[in-house]
Design a protein around this motif. Structure first.
Motif, PDB file in Angstrom:
ATOM      1  N   ALA A 149      75.564  53.086  15.336  1.00 19.76           N
ATOM      2  CA  ALA A 149      74.313  52.339  15.419  1.00 19.76           C
ATOM      3  C   ALA A 149      74.528  50.873  15.084  1.00 19.76           C
ATOM      4  O   ALA A 149      73.587  50.175  14.733  1.00 19.76           O
ATOM      5  CB  ALA A 149      73.263  52.946  14.497  1.00 19.76           C
ATOM      6  N   TYR A 150      75.767  50.413  15.169  1.00 22.27           N
ATOM      7  CA  TYR A 150      76.147  49.019  14.935  1.00 22.27           C
ATOM      8  C   TYR A 150      75.944  48.565  13.505  1.00 22.27           C
ATOM      9  O   TYR A 150      75.872  47.360  13.244  1.00 22.27           O
ATOM     10  CB  TYR A 150      75.429  48.082  15.916  1.00 22.27           C
ATOM     11  CG  TYR A 150      75.940  48.226  17.326  1.00 22.27           C
ATOM     12  CD1 TYR A 150      77.085  47.561  17.745  1.00 22.27           C
ATOM     13  CD2 TYR A 150      75.286  49.062  18.237  1.00 22.27           C
ATOM     14  CE1 TYR A 150      77.569  47.721  19.034  1.00 22.27           C
ATOM     15  CE2 TYR A 150      75.768  49.220  19.527  1.00 22.27           C
ATOM     16  CZ  TYR A 150      76.915  48.544  19.913  1.00 22.27           C
ATOM     17  OH  TYR A 150      77.396  48.709  21.195  1.00 22.27           O
ATOM     18  N   LEU A 210      74.151  45.768   6.916  1.00 18.33           N
ATOM     19  CA  LEU A 210      74.163  44.757   7.964  1.00 18.33           C
ATOM     20  C   LEU A 210      74.248  45.444   9.321  1.00 18.33           C
ATOM     21  O   LEU A 210      74.917  46.465   9.469  1.00 18.33           O
ATOM     22  CB  LEU A 210      75.362  43.817   7.804  1.00 18.33           C
ATOM     23  CG  LEU A 210      75.244  42.654   6.819  1.00 18.33           C
ATOM     24  CD1 LEU A 210      75.171  43.159   5.389  1.00 18.33           C
ATOM     25  CD2 LEU A 210      76.410  41.697   6.998  1.00 18.33           C
ATOM     26  N   ASN A 211      73.575  44.859  10.296  1.00 16.74           N
ATOM     27  CA  ASN A 211      73.647  45.403  11.651  1.00 16.74           C
ATOM     28  C   ASN A 211      74.162  44.308  12.580  1.00 16.74           C
ATOM     29  O   ASN A 211      73.567  43.234  12.676  1.00 16.74           O
ATOM     30  CB  ASN A 211      72.277  45.900  12.114  1.00 16.74           C
ATOM     31  CG  ASN A 211      72.376  46.635  13.429  1.00 16.74           C
ATOM     32  OD1 ASN A 211      72.462  46.026  14.494  1.00 16.74           O
ATOM     33  ND2 ASN A 211      72.385  47.954  13.371  1.00 16.74           N
ATOM     34  N   ALA A 212      75.266  44.578  13.259  1.00 18.84           N
ATOM     35  CA  ALA A 212      75.931  43.553  14.068  1.00 18.84           C
ATOM     36  C   ALA A 212      75.052  43.059  15.212  1.00 18.84           C
ATOM     37  O   ALA A 212      75.009  41.858  15.496  1.00 18.84           O
ATOM     38  CB  ALA A 212      77.255  44.095  14.614  1.00 18.84           C
ATOM     39  N   MET A 213      74.340  43.969  15.879  1.00 14.97           N
ATOM     40  CA  MET A 213      73.477  43.554  16.988  1.00 14.97           C
ATOM     41  C   MET A 213      72.298  42.722  16.489  1.00 14.97           C
ATOM     42  O   MET A 213      71.932  41.708  17.087  1.00 14.97           O
ATOM     43  CB  MET A 213      72.965  44.776  17.749  1.00 14.97           C
ATOM     44  CG  MET A 213      73.980  45.424  18.647  1.00 14.97           C
ATOM     45  SD  MET A 213      74.416  44.359  20.052  1.00 14.97           S
ATOM     46  CE  MET A 213      75.609  45.414  20.882  1.00 14.97           C
ATOM     47  N   ARG A 214      71.721  43.144  15.386  1.00 15.32           N
ATOM     48  CA  ARG A 214      70.558  42.429  14.840  1.00 15.32           C
ATOM     49  C   ARG A 214      70.974  41.023  14.383  1.00 15.32           C
ATOM     50  O   ARG A 214      70.295  40.032  14.688  1.00 15.32           O
ATOM     51  CB  ARG A 214      69.970  43.224  13.679  1.00 15.32           C
ATOM     52  CG  ARG A 214      68.651  42.689  13.161  1.00 15.32           C
ATOM     53  CD  ARG A 214      68.066  43.625  12.120  1.00 15.32           C
ATOM     54  NE  ARG A 214      67.576  44.860  12.702  1.00 15.32           N
ATOM     55  CZ  ARG A 214      68.037  46.076  12.383  1.00 15.32           C
ATOM     56  NH1 ARG A 214      69.008  46.214  11.483  1.00 15.32           N
ATOM     57  NH2 ARG A 214      67.541  47.155  12.953  1.00 15.32           N
ATOM     58  N   LEU A 258      73.404  43.731  25.588  1.00 15.20           N
ATOM     59  CA  LEU A 258      72.369  44.691  25.979  1.00 15.20           C
ATOM     60  C   LEU A 258      72.920  45.690  26.989  1.00 15.20           C
ATOM     61  O   LEU A 258      72.615  46.888  26.932  1.00 15.20           O
ATOM     62  CB  LEU A 258      71.154  43.958  26.545  1.00 15.20           C
ATOM     63  CG  LEU A 258      70.366  43.102  25.550  1.00 15.20           C
ATOM     64  CD1 LEU A 258      69.177  42.436  26.242  1.00 15.20           C
ATOM     65  CD2 LEU A 258      69.888  43.928  24.350  1.00 15.20           C
ATOM     66  N   ALA A 259      73.741  45.217  27.922  1.00 19.92           N
ATOM     67  CA  ALA A 259      74.348  46.132  28.897  1.00 19.92           C
ATOM     68  C   ALA A 259      75.281  47.118  28.201  1.00 19.92           C
ATOM     69  O   ALA A 259      75.352  48.297  28.579  1.00 19.92           O
ATOM     70  CB  ALA A 259      75.101  45.336  29.960  1.00 19.92           C
ATOM     71  N   GLN A 260      75.985  46.653  27.182  1.00 17.30           N
ATOM     72  CA  GLN A 260      76.867  47.530  26.409  1.00 17.30           C
ATOM     73  C   GLN A 260      76.065  48.646  25.744  1.00 17.30           C
ATOM     74  O   GLN A 260      76.460  49.824  25.766  1.00 17.30           O
ATOM     75  CB  GLN A 260      77.597  46.700  25.355  1.00 17.30           C
ATOM     76  CG  GLN A 260      78.488  47.481  24.420  1.00 17.30           C
ATOM     77  CD  GLN A 260      79.197  46.560  23.440  1.00 17.30           C
ATOM     78  OE1 GLN A 260      79.875  45.625  23.842  1.00 17.30           O
ATOM     79  NE2 GLN A 260      79.023  46.802  22.152  1.00 17.30           N
ATOM     80  N   MET A 261      74.934  48.290  25.158  1.00 17.70           N
ATOM     81  CA  MET A 261      74.087  49.290  24.519  1.00 17.70           C
ATOM     82  C   MET A 261      73.492  50.245  25.543  1.00 17.70           C
ATOM     83  O   MET A 261      73.370  51.458  25.280  1.00 17.70           O
ATOM     84  CB  MET A 261      72.980  48.603  23.715  1.00 17.70           C
ATOM     85  CG  MET A 261      73.480  47.747  22.571  1.00 17.70           C
ATOM     86  SD  MET A 261      72.139  46.936  21.666  1.00 17.70           S
ATOM     87  CE  MET A 261      71.462  48.320  20.752  1.00 17.70           C
ATOM     88  N   GLU A 262      73.125  49.725  26.704  1.00 22.99           N
ATOM     89  CA  GLU A 262      72.578  50.583  27.757  1.00 22.99           C
ATOM     90  C   GLU A 262      73.596  51.616  28.192  1.00 22.99           C
ATOM     91  O   GLU A 262      73.251  52.790  28.422  1.00 22.99           O
ATOM     92  CB  GLU A 262      72.138  49.729  28.944  1.00 22.99           C
ATOM     93  CG  GLU A 262      70.884  48.895  28.663  1.00 22.99           C
ATOM     94  CD  GLU A 262      70.657  47.810  29.696  1.00 22.99           C
ATOM     95  OE1 GLU A 262      71.476  47.708  30.646  1.00 22.99           O
ATOM     96  OE2 GLU A 262      69.682  47.046  29.562  1.00 22.99           O
ATOM     97  N   VAL A 302      66.092  44.728  19.552  1.00 23.85           N
ATOM     98  CA  VAL A 302      66.824  43.487  19.830  1.00 23.85           C
ATOM     99  C   VAL A 302      66.533  42.955  21.232  1.00 23.85           C
ATOM    100  O   VAL A 302      66.573  41.737  21.465  1.00 23.85           O
ATOM    101  CB  VAL A 302      68.337  43.666  19.613  1.00 23.85           C
ATOM    102  CG1 VAL A 302      68.632  44.051  18.169  1.00 23.85           C
ATOM    103  CG2 VAL A 302      68.943  44.694  20.569  1.00 23.85           C
ATOM    104  N   ALA A 303      66.220  43.856  22.174  1.00 25.73           N
ATOM    105  CA  ALA A 303      65.886  43.405  23.522  1.00 25.73           C
ATOM    106  C   ALA A 303      64.571  42.645  23.541  1.00 25.73           C
ATOM    107  O   ALA A 303      64.337  41.833  24.446  1.00 25.73           O
ATOM    108  CB  ALA A 303      65.825  44.600  24.474  1.00 25.73           C
ATOM    109  N   ALA A 304      63.717  42.896  22.551  1.00 27.33           N
ATOM    110  CA  ALA A 304      62.406  42.237  22.489  1.00 27.33           C
ATOM    111  C   ALA A 304      62.448  40.908  21.739  1.00 27.33           C
ATOM    112  O   ALA A 304      61.443  40.193  21.714  1.00 27.33           O
ATOM    113  CB  ALA A 304      61.397  43.165  21.818  1.00 27.33           C
TER     114      ALA A 304
END
Length: 266
Positions: free
Chosen positions: A116-117, A142-146, A169-173, A191-193
């Motif tokens: 979950a990063y 800590l969250n790397a994407m956030r 975002l494509a990586q997460m998709e 994060v997409a929002a």
């Protein structure tokens, strides 16, 4: 064989994974050394797969280790793959090895995240890039994407934010297609929002460089740094925790970045 609740449950899960992978029953059966008729019986609940066949099907479908346990339980078997907390003494050797790897990569940034990063570990190169971020983003876990995409995080410092954001975002998709993590989906939607802040115009973009992969171009203390990211995972993991770990190393993409990191990293 008479339909059973267990057979129906595992059959429905297998069909979901097969459709998700875009395979016909015949294609999957051939890859798993079975028959399309037998696979059809399994998916409709008329037959329960043997444990080894089920694991073979999961392997050919590239089902994540966590979800292989779910398949086994749905078929009435015991989970095969343990989930050991990373701080467990049984993983001391692994943990120490990962820490040595991160330290050995300095002064270049490197970190380890879970599925979950969440940041499991990071070296001083990463901590340098996080200088000046607000405390609420640096509170554990800590969250790397956030941290990367939040408008108060690294996003305003990233000079090619639209491209890098699209890459992340494509990586997460892709991960969401491969797995069924509700936690990861919630993170993706968050994060997409995020609004897309414009990078600060303090420094001019570097001269064009023939990059061999999409770089992360980020400003640090008035200096533009360029990195190419590499992600490593463990081969054939037998533990859910280990299977979901990813080691990300940031390779300097130009001589100026190498020179700067060596100067500040000692």
């Amino acid at each position: 064989m008479t339909t059973t609740g267990t057979g129906t449950a595992v059959g429905a899960l297998l069909r979901t994974w097969r459709v998700r992978r875009g395979l016909s029953q015949l294609e999957l059966a051939q890859r798993a050394d079975s028959s399309s008729r037998h696979l059809s019986f399994i998916e409709t609940g008329r037959s329960r797969p043997g444990e080894e066949l089920l694991l073979r099907l999961a392997d050919r479908l590239e089902v994540p280790v966590r979800d292989r346990n779910a398949l086994l339980v749905a078929a009435g078997y015991e989970p095969r793959f343990r989930q050991t907390p990373l701080e467990d003494p049984a993983l001391d050797t692994l943990r120490e090895g990962l820490e040595r790897l991160l330290a050995g990569y300095e002064p270049y940034p490197a970190l380890i995240v879970d599925g979950a990063y969440r940041v499991v570990a990071a070296n001083r190169g990463v901590l340098m890039l996080l200088d000046g971020l607000p405390e609420h983003l640096l509170e554990p876990p800590l969250n790397a994407m956030r941290i990367t995409l939040h408008p108060e995080g690294l996003a305003p410092r990233i000079r090619n934010l639209p491209e890098w954001r699209g890459h992340l975002l494509a990586q997460m998709e892709r991960q969401l297609v491969l797995g069924r993590s509700e936690e990861l989906r919630a993170l993706y939607e968050e994060v997409a929002a995020y609004p897309h802040p414009d990078p600060t115009p303090e420094a001019e973009p570097p001269a064009p460089v023939p990059y061999f992969a999409l770089p992360l171009v980020i400003e640090h203390d008035g200096q533009l740094l360029s990195f190419v990211s590499s992600i490593s995972t463990f081969n054939t993991p037998l533990d859910v925790t280990v299977a979901e770990l990813a080691i990300e190393t940031m390779l300097p993409a130009d001589p100026a970045t190498v020179k700067y990191l060596r100067s500040v990293g000692g």
